[in-house]
Write a protein that holds these residues in place. Sequence first.
Motif, mmCIF file in Angstrom:
data_model
loop_
_atom_site.group_PDB
_atom_site.id
_atom_site.type_symbol
_atom_site.label_atom_id
_atom_site.label_comp_id
_atom_site.label_asym_id
_atom_site.label_seq_id
_atom_site.Cartn_x
_atom_site.Cartn_y
_atom_site.Cartn_z
ATOM 1 N N SER A 420 0.833 -1.203 0.000
ATOM 2 C CA SER A 420 0.000 0.000 0.000
ATOM 3 C C SER A 420 0.866 1.252 0.000
ATOM 4 O O SER A 420 2.008 1.245 0.483
ATOM 5 C CB SER A 420 -0.907 0.004 1.230
ATOM 6 N N GLU A 421 0.302 2.319 -0.503
ATOM 7 C CA GLU A 421 1.036 3.586 -0.534
ATOM 8 C C GLU A 421 1.164 4.157 0.865
ATOM 9 O O GLU A 421 0.255 4.059 1.681
ATOM 10 C CB GLU A 421 0.293 4.572 -1.435
ATOM 11 N N SER A 422 2.297 4.750 1.126
ATOM 12 C CA SER A 422 2.556 5.330 2.441
ATOM 13 C C SER A 422 1.567 6.453 2.729
ATOM 14 O O SER A 422 1.254 7.265 1.863
ATOM 15 C CB SER A 422 3.987 5.869 2.496
ATOM 16 N N LEU A 423 1.046 6.478 3.980
ATOM 17 C CA LEU A 423 0.178 7.554 4.433
ATOM 18 C C LEU A 423 0.482 7.788 5.916
ATOM 19 O O LEU A 423 0.123 6.985 6.764
ATOM 20 C CB LEU A 423 -1.303 7.215 4.233
ATOM 21 N N LEU A 424 1.160 8.889 6.175
ATOM 22 C CA LEU A 424 1.625 9.169 7.531
ATOM 23 C C LEU A 424 0.525 9.833 8.344
ATOM 24 O O LEU A 424 -0.198 10.681 7.844
ATOM 25 C CB LEU A 424 2.855 10.080 7.488
ATOM 26 N N VAL A 425 0.442 9.423 9.625
ATOM 27 C CA VAL A 425 -0.582 10.017 10.479
ATOM 28 C C VAL A 425 0.036 10.515 11.779
ATOM 29 O O VAL A 425 0.186 11.699 12.000
ATOM 30 C CB VAL A 425 -1.760 9.021 10.722
ATOM 31 N N GLY A 426 0.413 9.624 12.687
ATOM 32 C CA GLY A 426 0.937 10.047 13.985
ATOM 33 C C GLY A 426 2.429 10.324 13.956
ATOM 34 O O GLY A 426 3.180 9.747 13.166
ATOM 35 N N ILE A 427 2.871 11.210 14.859
ATOM 36 C CA ILE A 427 4.293 11.516 14.972
ATOM 37 C C ILE A 427 4.586 11.896 16.419
ATOM 38 O O ILE A 427 3.751 12.508 17.097
ATOM 39 C CB ILE A 427 4.709 12.646 13.994
ATOM 40 N N ALA A 428 5.746 11.479 16.917
ATOM 41 C CA ALA A 428 6.138 11.779 18.300
ATOM 42 C C ALA A 428 7.652 11.943 18.347
ATOM 43 O O ALA A 428 8.386 11.375 17.531
ATOM 44 C CB ALA A 428 5.695 10.669 19.246
ATOM 45 N N VAL A 429 8.126 12.723 19.327
ATOM 46 C CA VAL A 429 9.562 13.007 19.474
ATOM 47 C C VAL A 429 9.951 12.763 20.930
ATOM 48 O O VAL A 429 9.237 13.177 21.844
ATOM 49 C CB VAL A 429 9.885 14.465 19.075
ATOM 50 N N ASP A 430 11.104 12.086 21.159
ATOM 51 C CA ASP A 430 11.543 11.888 22.542
ATOM 52 C C ASP A 430 12.523 12.983 22.951
ATOM 53 O O ASP A 430 12.793 13.931 22.196
ATOM 54 C CB ASP A 430 12.150 10.491 22.724
ATOM 55 N N LYS A 431 13.054 12.869 24.159
ATOM 56 C CA LYS A 431 13.934 13.894 24.714
ATOM 57 C C LYS A 431 15.234 14.046 23.932
ATOM 58 O O LYS A 431 15.900 15.082 23.992
ATOM 59 C CB LYS A 431 14.262 13.565 26.173
ATOM 60 N N LYS A 432 15.619 12.991 23.199
ATOM 61 C CA LYS A 432 16.844 13.041 22.398
ATOM 62 C C LYS A 432 16.554 13.379 20.939
ATOM 63 O O LYS A 432 17.409 13.204 20.070
ATOM 64 C CB LYS A 432 17.582 11.705 22.491
ATOM 65 N N ASP A 433 15.359 13.880 20.679
ATOM 66 C CA ASP A 433 14.936 14.290 19.339
ATOM 67 C C ASP A 433 14.925 13.142 18.326
ATOM 68 O O ASP A 433 15.136 13.345 17.126
ATOM 69 C CB ASP A 433 15.813 15.438 18.811
ATOM 70 N N ARG A 434 14.662 11.933 18.797
ATOM 71 C CA ARG A 434 14.420 10.823 17.877
ATOM 72 C C ARG A 434 12.942 10.828 17.519
ATOM 73 O O ARG A 434 12.084 10.981 18.385
ATOM 74 C CB ARG A 434 14.844 9.501 18.509
ATOM 75 N N ILE A 435 12.659 10.658 16.255
ATOM 76 C CA ILE A 435 11.319 10.895 15.718
ATOM 77 C C ILE A 435 10.656 9.566 15.361
ATOM 78 O O ILE A 435 11.206 8.768 14.593
ATOM 79 C CB ILE A 435 11.400 11.793 14.462
ATOM 80 N N ALA A 436 9.471 9.318 15.922
ATOM 81 C CA ALA A 436 8.685 8.129 15.593
ATOM 82 C C ALA A 436 7.536 8.542 14.683
ATOM 83 O O ALA A 436 6.800 9.478 14.992
ATOM 84 C CB ALA A 436 8.152 7.471 16.856
#
Length: 599
Positions: A420-436
């Motif tokens: 399936s084609e990518s479709l981004l929804v949620g995003i979160a960042v931790d204290k070390k600026d790593r991005i989920a």
Amino acid sequence: MAEAALHTATTCKIRHVHIECPICLTRFIDPKILDCQHSFCLKCLQELVDKQDSKTDFILCPVCREKTSIPAKGPSALLNCFLLSSLIDDVINPNSPEKKTCSPKCRKHTDQELCFYCETCDLLVCLKCVVFDHRAQNHKLTEIKDSIRTYRQAVEEALMRFDECRKQFQKVDDSIKHSQHRLQLMVDRALQDIVAKEEEEVEKIRKASRLLQERVTQISIERGGEFGSKQSINSDKMSRAEQIVASVNDLMQHADDFELLDLKLKVMHNLTFHNELKFQTVQHSKSFIWFKGHDVVTDADIGEILEEEKWEVKTEFGKEGEGEGEFKFTWDVACLSNDDIVVTDSERQILSTFTSNGSYKSQGVQSRTEDGQLKKPIGVAVTSDDLLLVTDGQDVKVYDRELRYIRKFRPSQNQVEGQSESLLVGIAVDKKDRIAVYDFGRKVISLHNKDGSTISTIHHDDIGDTDNPSFISVNNKEQLIFTNLLESKLVCVDFIGNEVFNISTSLDGKTVFSTGVCCDDAGDIYACIVRKNGGGDGDRDGDGDGDGDGFFELHHYDASGEHIGCLARGLYGPLGMTFTPTGDLIVAALHSVKILHRV
């Protein structure tokens, strides 16, 4: 030569450590075992008894001070330690041929070998004992090999039950440690807030500030002491249990069948400890402490200490529409370091900023460059240096705090055929600026460095798809927490995809939907819950007032996924949410934004 040297060294160690009586410090002679499993020469024990008051009916172990009742026939009736006797014989005659295994003789009929075990009397008996004393009384008799097999099985089952106790101890201990950590974080935060309020009011509040700080510290000491005390008690119980288990395991490995049966009553008695091995727990609620400042300050009162966590809506702003400060579909929120609030509107395809009290500030990126223009903005998060990250279709777009476009990166660099084609929804960042980034088009969560480079890609069966949009957060333990809206799931995985917990968010046996989720500094989880069973469209909560708020709630879970309780109700249409730097909670609520604070 090497083998001979090793044998000599081992023999010396056995001679000095294992076969010397702790009282006379010489080789054991006729060793006897006390209830505590320590052994001494019969002569040494007899001398101890002779020196005691004649009314004393117990022997106090010289090693551990545990009491052992003196048999009616005196110390000579105590259990023999066949293992020590065998060790002594091996040390004295190390080169003798292997000893023949023979059955001990009956004490009553000295010419008869012990060949049966009486379950009724818990006693080894010979054939004559069986005929003359036991069979006539219908005692339960078994052959020694059958009895020892049953005995070993009972010991194994008791040890397995102890393993369950060990697991329970670990679970309780982890819970206490988390509560201690959360309590300390919240105490620190409460003290910081108190100091900030003190500096704001200066002289008027200094006396009251000292009183509140003392109160917070007192609560910290009292609760911390309770946590530490219960943790110490649990550890002591576990330590004593481990000692008993180690002693029993050693005995089971080294003693022969006759010795084991001779010690059966005492060993099985010692193994009943797990029935009383109850670990003390702590109330998770006692890890909560907060400072609530008052707007009106007197000489004696600058605020109060909150010892029970409750939330209510402090501010709500926005309404349905397309004007400034209005929304068609607020999906997610983020908070900058200056407390400004950034909101995504997926229907109007814009970002908007508001002050901490809800005053409209600006709207951006609608008319910027083609790359910067948003087409399907959903999730938003903020880095430690106030860069805004927005999921927009297949891209994560980066803006500054003034909503000026900077760059973008694409988590899925290459489209795989059949996928399936990518479709981004949620995003979160931790204290070390790593991005989920939560990609519900491809049903994956990807983890990235601040520059967009990929750290890992996580697959999990409970990651929602385009028909089941969900939300994501990250805690302080390098773990991702995400919801599965339609399947009522709250899932936690580590940064490489190992599942930590997977729980149902059903409440009171009723189906609910889990939407927005976020974590506090201690790792506790806050999730928005939507109850499935409600009223009609005109009265969404079925209470007759037409608001529908009653079925939208804020729930609290600890870091292990244990449900703590419902903290607030009346959050119609809750979706994304986040904490402010000052500890308030912002919730995107479909056509508005709600700010909750502790009360």
